[in-house]
Design a protein around this motif. Structure first.
Motif, PDB file in Angstrom:
ATOM      1  N   PHE A  62       0.807  -1.215   0.000  1.00  0.00           N
ATOM      2  CA  PHE A  62       0.000   0.000   0.000  1.00  0.00           C
ATOM      3  C   PHE A  62       0.841   1.266   0.000  1.00  0.00           C
ATOM      4  O   PHE A  62       0.720   2.089  -0.902  1.00  0.00           O
ATOM      5  CB  PHE A  62      -0.959   0.012   1.202  1.00  0.00           C
TER       6      PHE A  62
ATOM      7  N   GLN B 237       2.984   1.651  -3.092  1.00  0.00           N
ATOM      8  CA  GLN B 237       2.345   1.448  -4.396  1.00  0.00           C
ATOM      9  C   GLN B 237       1.970   2.816  -4.968  1.00  0.00           C
ATOM     10  O   GLN B 237       1.129   3.522  -4.409  1.00  0.00           O
ATOM     11  CB  GLN B 237       1.098   0.560  -4.277  1.00  0.00           C
TER      12      GLN B 237
ATOM     13  N   ALA C 264      -1.651   1.433  -8.859  1.00  0.00           N
ATOM     14  CA  ALA C 264      -2.959   1.080  -8.306  1.00  0.00           C
ATOM     15  C   ALA C 264      -4.083   1.301  -9.312  1.00  0.00           C
ATOM     16  O   ALA C 264      -5.002   0.486  -9.414  1.00  0.00           O
ATOM     17  CB  ALA C 264      -3.220   1.892  -7.035  1.00  0.00           C
TER      18      ALA C 264
ATOM     19  N   HIS D  24       4.383  -2.981  -9.852  1.00  0.00           N
ATOM     20  CA  HIS D  24       3.926  -3.169  -8.468  1.00  0.00           C
ATOM     21  C   HIS D  24       4.543  -4.425  -7.860  1.00  0.00           C
ATOM     22  O   HIS D  24       5.031  -4.400  -6.727  1.00  0.00           O
ATOM     23  CB  HIS D  24       2.401  -3.247  -8.426  1.00  0.00           C
TER      24      HIS D  24
ATOM     25  N   ASP E  95      -3.097 -10.335  -7.465  1.00  0.00           N
ATOM     26  CA  ASP E  95      -3.468  -8.983  -7.894  1.00  0.00           C
ATOM     27  C   ASP E  95      -3.973  -8.951  -9.330  1.00  0.00           C
ATOM     28  O   ASP E  95      -4.855  -8.158  -9.657  1.00  0.00           O
ATOM     29  CB  ASP E  95      -2.288  -8.019  -7.741  1.00  0.00           C
TER      30      ASP E  95
ATOM     31  N   SER F 245      -7.573  -7.396  -8.985  1.00  0.00           N
ATOM     32  CA  SER F 245      -7.655  -6.017  -9.482  1.00  0.00           C
ATOM     33  C   SER F 245      -8.654  -5.912 -10.636  1.00  0.00           C
ATOM     34  O   SER F 245      -9.371  -4.913 -10.759  1.00  0.00           O
ATOM     35  CB  SER F 245      -6.284  -5.493  -9.907  1.00  0.00           C
TER      36      SER F 245
END
Length: 122
Positions: A22, A25, A30, A43, A80, A84
């Motif tokens: 977090f 990133q 993101a 990332h 992810d 995502s």
């Protein structure tokens, strides 16, 4: 690893995970990792770099720790990649309850992999 208990290792790794996933990133990562491989790869590389640097600093180098870092970095990318894309779609559809559940599943999966893979060196 004798100086740091297993529960302390878990707590340290969860803090490192938060920082890498977090705090470090970039918004570009993101906002775009659900659309393109380049921000997702960036990332994962940042995540793996922070995880690896932290783990080697705390525990020193070993083959088991290298495997731990690779397992967590690769699985982070796989998780992810999927979450995502799902969460991005749900957010656009304004399905916020489901969106936050996917974020929770994302974090739970990362944490379970991290804790389970501690068995490589504990």
């Amino acid at each position: 690893m004798n100086e740091i208990t297993q529960i302390n290792a878990v707590m340290l790794l969860l803090v490192i995970h938060y920082i890498a996933d977090f705090a470090c990133q970039h918004p570009w990562m993101a906002n775009n990792k659900s659309k393109s491989a380049k921000p997702l790869l960036a990332h994962v590389l940042v995540y793996g770099g922070i995880l690896g640097t932290s783990v080697f600093f705390l525990y020193g180098y070993s083959a088991a720790l290298t495997a731990f870092i690779l397992i967590n970095s690769v699985s982070h990318g796989v998780v992810d990649y999927n979450t995502s894309r799902i969460s991005s779609r749900l957010f656009k559809e304004e399905k916020y309850y489901k969106f936050f559940n996917i974020l929770g599943i994302d974090q739970l999966t990362h944490q379970l992999v991290m804790i389970y893979s501690l068995n490589l060196f504990y």
